[in-house]
Design a protein around this motif. Sequence first.
Motif, PDB file in Angstrom:
ATOM      1  N   ASP A 185       0.828  -1.203   0.000  1.00 42.34           N
ATOM      2  CA  ASP A 185       0.000   0.000   0.000  1.00 42.34           C
ATOM      3  C   ASP A 185       0.867   1.260   0.000  1.00 42.34           C
ATOM      4  N   GLU A 187       3.488   3.582  -1.832  1.00 42.88           N
ATOM      5  CA  GLU A 187       3.939   3.865  -3.192  1.00 42.88           C
ATOM      6  C   GLU A 187       5.443   3.736  -3.319  1.00 42.88           C
ATOM      7  N   CYS A 190       6.413   0.031  -3.562  1.00 40.81           N
ATOM      8  CA  CYS A 190       6.099  -0.538  -4.873  1.00 40.81           C
ATOM      9  C   CYS A 190       7.125  -0.105  -5.910  1.00 40.81           C
ATOM     10  N   ARG A 212      -3.482  -6.000  -2.480  1.00 48.51           N
ATOM     11  CA  ARG A 212      -2.394  -5.079  -2.800  1.00 48.51           C
ATOM     12  C   ARG A 212      -1.402  -5.703  -3.779  1.00 48.51           C
ATOM     13  N   ALA A 215      -2.764  -5.380  -7.362  1.00 51.98           N
ATOM     14  CA  ALA A 215      -2.550  -4.059  -7.954  1.00 51.98           C
ATOM     15  C   ALA A 215      -1.101  -3.897  -8.406  1.00 51.98           C
ATOM     16  N   LYS A 218      -0.407  -6.106 -11.618  1.00 51.27           N
ATOM     17  CA  LYS A 218      -1.002  -5.544 -12.837  1.00 51.27           C
ATOM     18  C   LYS A 218      -0.155  -4.389 -13.370  1.00 51.27           C
ATOM     19  N   GLY A 219       0.441  -3.633 -12.471  1.00 52.84           N
ATOM     20  CA  GLY A 219       1.304  -2.541 -12.898  1.00 52.84           C
ATOM     21  C   GLY A 219       2.673  -3.001 -13.347  1.00 52.84           C
ATOM     22  N   HIS A 242      -9.325  -9.649  -8.435  1.00 53.73           N
ATOM     23  CA  HIS A 242      -8.810  -8.295  -8.629  1.00 53.73           C
ATOM     24  C   HIS A 242      -7.951  -8.180  -9.890  1.00 53.73           C
TER      25      HIS A 242
END
Length: 355
Positions: A185, A187, A190, A212, A215, A218-219, A242
């Motif tokens: 969560d 930034e 990540c 999380r 997400a 996928k990025g 998700h």
Amino acid sequence: MSIYGIGRAMVDYYAEGCIDDGFMESVFCRLPDRLLPSKLGFPLHVEGEAFSFVLHAIARTPRCRLLKETGGTCLNILKTIATLSPSSQCRFSGTLGSPEDLEGMFFQRQLTDYGIQSRLRLQEGHTGRCLVLSGATASTQLPLPAQSWLALASPAVAPEILPEQVEQSWLEECDWLVAEGMELDKEWFCQLLAQSKRRLVLACGTPFGAVRAAAFLKGLGRTQRQVLVLANDAEARVLEQHGVAIRKASRQGLLFVITHGSDGSSAYFDGERLFVPAEPLPAEGIVDATGAGDVFAGALISRLIQEENQLAPQKIIAAMEFASMTACQILQAPLCSVSALRHIRAGQAAGPPIF
């Protein structure tokens, strides 16, 4: 081989002995959220002082002792790797309670015993904690499951990890980077994982962590580096819900390994599903299931890190078989006391320290 883990620092407790209805009524009913049958199998989140009250009440109970062990998904994985592959260099970054917190002092000592270097930040309050009651020793009048049951979890299980906790030299030197889904969560975290060229292990840890992780994945898109995603059945369903199509994503350079409990484990590699049945449960039965999935993950990684070249299906299956055998052995010890594996194999008794 160097493995660097960034995750949540926790101390797990296990009540071993006789806990009867009188104890359950006199202690648990005094918590803000009563222990109700509908809550069985789910953690009750309580404040730090209430958690301490329960721990000390158990410690004063006749014919009962309170065991403790360092915990948290990332650290359990590192402990397993350090135990099974002593030549590996394991390092960890996490957050502990203040210097006055005895749990924090214990935590640092045990990491040293496991041979794990650490970069730990101290904060006010308690280290993250959880308490496990054994269905075999708890009251028979309560519908506790046969396996261990997580009774309480302190809200401090999620202390913040800050960018300055990341040891850049460790990050640059490591061969594998281990991260928990719950930390995604952030930034900055990540970005750190996405920009690093190191091989990556992403452990979902919880359904929230899987959200999380989805997400993040996928990025991430297609990648040339090895990425291992670890999940159980529930977490895998969350990934799919998700937007992470696991079989399709495995064609984009990702290796997914999913545990099914007593039904075995599956891996998705290059669009194909590989399956390994679970090891038969020990004749002695299950002492405690705490951290068994983390031990599976650590044992799996301890074999995969030996493969310098591109992974092949037969090597993945061999690693899964070894992981299944190791996870079955840890079921014979209270808590995720990975050091007990040596004693279990030697037929000796061993366990975590007494609180």
